[in-house]
Scaffold this motif. Structure first.
Motif, PDB file in Angstrom:
ATOM      1  N   ALA A 183     -13.504   7.810   5.351  1.00  0.00           N
ATOM      2  CA  ALA A 183     -13.069   8.683   4.261  1.00  0.00           C
ATOM      3  C   ALA A 183     -12.072   9.738   4.702  1.00  0.00           C
ATOM      4  CB  ALA A 183     -14.290   9.369   3.647  1.00  0.00           C
TER       5      ALA A 183
ATOM      6  N   ALA B  73      -3.061   5.489  -1.975  1.00  0.00           N
ATOM      7  CA  ALA B  73      -4.427   5.231  -1.516  1.00  0.00           C
ATOM      8  C   ALA B  73      -4.968   6.357  -0.647  1.00  0.00           C
ATOM      9  CB  ALA B  73      -4.465   3.921  -0.721  1.00  0.00           C
ATOM     10  N   SER B  74      -4.110   7.281  -0.234  1.00  0.00           N
ATOM     11  CA  SER B  74      -4.543   8.361   0.643  1.00  0.00           C
ATOM     12  C   SER B  74      -3.535   9.493   0.581  1.00  0.00           C
ATOM     13  CB  SER B  74      -4.694   7.876   2.097  1.00  0.00           C
ATOM     14  OG  SER B  74      -3.503   7.257   2.556  1.00  0.00           O
TER      15      SER B  74
ATOM     16  N   ARG C 126       0.833  -1.195   0.000  1.00  0.00           N
ATOM     17  CA  ARG C 126       0.000   0.000   0.000  1.00  0.00           C
ATOM     18  C   ARG C 126       0.872   1.250   0.000  1.00  0.00           C
ATOM     19  NH1 ARG C 126      -3.480   1.571   5.316  1.00  0.00           N
ATOM     20  NH2 ARG C 126      -4.377   3.568   4.644  1.00  0.00           N
TER      21      ARG C 126
ATOM     22  N   ALA D  42      -9.007   9.656   2.122  1.00  0.00           N
ATOM     23  CA  ALA D  42      -8.910   8.497   1.241  1.00  0.00           C
ATOM     24  C   ALA D  42      -9.111   8.953  -0.198  1.00  0.00           C
ATOM     25  CB  ALA D  42      -9.957   7.454   1.620  1.00  0.00           C
ATOM     26  N   ARG D  43      -8.555   8.198  -1.144  1.00  0.00           N
ATOM     27  CA  ARG D  43      -8.615   8.626  -2.544  1.00  0.00           C
ATOM     28  C   ARG D  43     -10.051   8.643  -3.073  1.00  0.00           C
ATOM     29  NH1 ARG D  43      -8.797   4.934  -6.758  1.00  0.00           N
ATOM     30  NH2 ARG D  43      -7.682   6.436  -8.048  1.00  0.00           N
ATOM     31  N   GLY D  44     -10.962   7.945  -2.400  1.00  0.00           N
ATOM     32  CA  GLY D  44     -12.360   8.013  -2.792  1.00  0.00           C
ATOM     33  C   GLY D  44     -12.961   9.386  -2.600  1.00  0.00           C
TER      34      GLY D  44
ATOM     35  N   GLY E 186      -9.755   4.238   4.736  1.00  0.00           N
ATOM     36  CA  GLY E 186     -10.054   3.241   3.716  1.00  0.00           C
ATOM     37  C   GLY E 186     -10.651   1.956   4.241  1.00  0.00           C
ATOM     38  N   ARG E 187     -10.724   1.778   5.548  1.00  0.00           N
ATOM     39  CA  ARG E 187     -11.305   0.564   6.129  1.00  0.00           C
ATOM     40  C   ARG E 187     -12.796   0.767   6.401  1.00  0.00           C
ATOM     41  NH1 ARG E 187      -8.182  -0.967  11.403  1.00  0.00           N
ATOM     42  NH2 ARG E 187      -9.532  -2.797  11.210  1.00  0.00           N
TER      43      ARG E 187
ATOM     44  N   GLN F 192     -16.798   3.099   4.118  1.00  0.00           N
ATOM     45  CA  GLN F 192     -15.376   3.215   4.415  1.00  0.00           C
ATOM     46  C   GLN F 192     -15.066   4.544   5.098  1.00  0.00           C
ATOM     47  OE1 GLN F 192     -13.148   2.648   0.794  1.00  0.00           O
ATOM     48  NE2 GLN F 192     -13.242   0.418   0.952  1.00  0.00           N
TER      49      GLN F 192
END
Length: 439
Positions: free
Chosen positions: A177, A122-123, A2, A258-260, A152-153, A175
């Protein structure tokens, strides 16, 4: 493995902070088994830039840490390639919004978001150059500990790793964020002198940040707490809360997404506007995305430049532009809160188009309101006298331009939102070169 991006945007000398953030990167890699990309985005002048390059070169090698140090020319080269590949309709304008000639708190972080995407992270974990870490038992207290624990979890899986949970059980499958804390020390916005000179003027100015119609007791509390972070209490032990995090409890020197989140929505690119980079805090809260609030607060301090004559005037301009941006931003935040889950797609991710619609809708506020807000600022500064009265003269001469810019900044933000998805895809096809790698 990661990958995560720990970023330090700067336009001032901060070699000591750079070294401290590098220690945090090493901590993250060592304790969480991740590859930490330490990304220094440097808009400093030649002397500070040279000192930063020397500091980067002197960093000791750390397993799992890769350092990238980009000056503005290197950032511009990356952006030009990304913009060209993206196929956006107005490439020159988009490039200017990503790397404007003026100071932009949102744009510098947007560049970090885009480069993090290119690096496969990822972040993104953001720190500021005018901050330091707290210490406990002689060791620095790093916020990345909570950030890497939770980001992310699934919220349900994080519940056992925090001190307490105040999250709606209906959100347990979403998740995490965002993870954030605040700061201790000096106020984030340098208005302490105004409060000391005239508390009533301070109340008028800071009161412009409070929505109209709030009960007086609420308004009073918001004015009293504004820009003060977590106060001055020293860190004595961890306290973390799983919740939908209130944006008033987090500072952008101490936050991770988070990348989301940032892969879908950038920050407003407004220039010379403090507070414009807090947009995602409000958006995540309005969309009811889980987060973690912690107490590993960072120590904030004000650089000497801010208190120089030139620095003072520049800062009052940025504060004024923020106060003029508030009605537009507040309209978007209210729309986000009303939309709630409607801002999310079927995968529980932010819908960029929905956010863009809110931003466009927010440009329609009555311009008379902002004219009245400007009157409050000018009148308040003249009451304070001295250099504040001189600042009022400068602001008054720019009145029409500043009011026009406040509206145009939101239109520019909508344009960037439209361009964001193709920009992100284009960035993913590139891999920035590494400067001073310590992997």
């Amino acid at each position: 493995m990661r990958r995560v991006c720990l970023t330090l945007p700067t336009d001032r000398a901060c070699a000591a902070t750079l070294r401290a953030v590098a220690e945090e990167a090493a901590y993250g890699a060592r304790h969480f088994g991740v590859e930490v990309h330490l990304l220094v985005l440097d808009s400093s002048g030649p002397a500070a830039l040279a000192a930063h390059r020397e500091a980067v070169a002197a960093l000791p090698p750390e397993p799992g840490v890769v350092v990238h140090h980009f000056d503005e020319d290197e950032q511009r080269d990356f952006l030009r390639r990304a913009v060209a590949r993206s196929g956006v309709a107005t490439p020159d304008r988009v490039l200017d919004l990503m790397l404007p000639s003026g100071v932009s708190y949102g744009a510098c972080t947007n560049r970090a978001f885009l480069i993090a995407e290119a690096l496969g992270c990822a972040s993104v974990h953001r720190r500021d150059s005018d901050s330091r870490y707290q210490y406990l038992d002689g060791k620095p207290v790093f916020p990345i500990h909570h950030e890497l624990t939770a980001l992310g979890r699934r919220a349900a899986d994080v519940a056992g790793a925090v001190s307490r949970s105040r999250l709606d059980p209906a959100l347990a499958d979403r998740q995490v964020a965002m993870v954030g804390g605040s700061f201790v020390g000096e106020m984030s916005v340098d208005v302490a002198e105004i409060r000391a000179l005239d508390p009533l003027v301070y109340d008028d100015l800071v009161g412009l940040t409070v929505p109209a119609g709030y009960p007086e007791v609420w308004r009073r509390n918001l004015v009293d707490e504004a820009f003060r972070g977590a106060g001055t209490a020293a860190f004595t032990g961890d306290l973390s809360t799983l919740t939908t995090v209130s944006p008033t409890r987090v500072d952008m020197c101490n936050v991770a997404f988070a990348r989301g989140v940032y892969g879908r929505v950038p920050l407003p690119p407004a220039t010379d506007t403090i507070g414009s980079d807090y947009f995602l805090l409000h958006l995540v809260h309005g969309a009811r995305l889980p987060g973690v609030l912690h107490n590993r607060h960072i120590v904030n301090f004000h650089t000497p430049e801010r208190r120089s004559d030139a620095g003072f005037l520049a800062y009052q301009l940025r504060l004024t532009k923020f106060l003029l941006a508030v009605p537009y931003l507040r309209a978007v935040y209210a729309g986000a809160a009303a939309a709630g889950d409607g801002l999310l797609d079927g995968d529980g991710l932010l819908r960029t188009s929905g956010v863009a619609a809110l931003v466009r809708g927010g440009t329609g506020i009555d311009p008379v309101e902002n004219g009245e807000r400007f009157d409050v600022v000018e009148r308040s500064y003249r009451k304070l006298g001295g250099r504040y009265a001189a600042a009022a003269d400068v602001l008054a001469a720019r009145r029409k331009r500043l009011l026009d810019e406040a509206r145009r900044d939101m239109a520019d933000f909508a344009l960037l939102l439209d361009a964001w998805a193709p920009l992100v895809r284009a960035g993913e096809e590139d891999s920035p070169s590494t400067k001073g790698s310590t992997a």
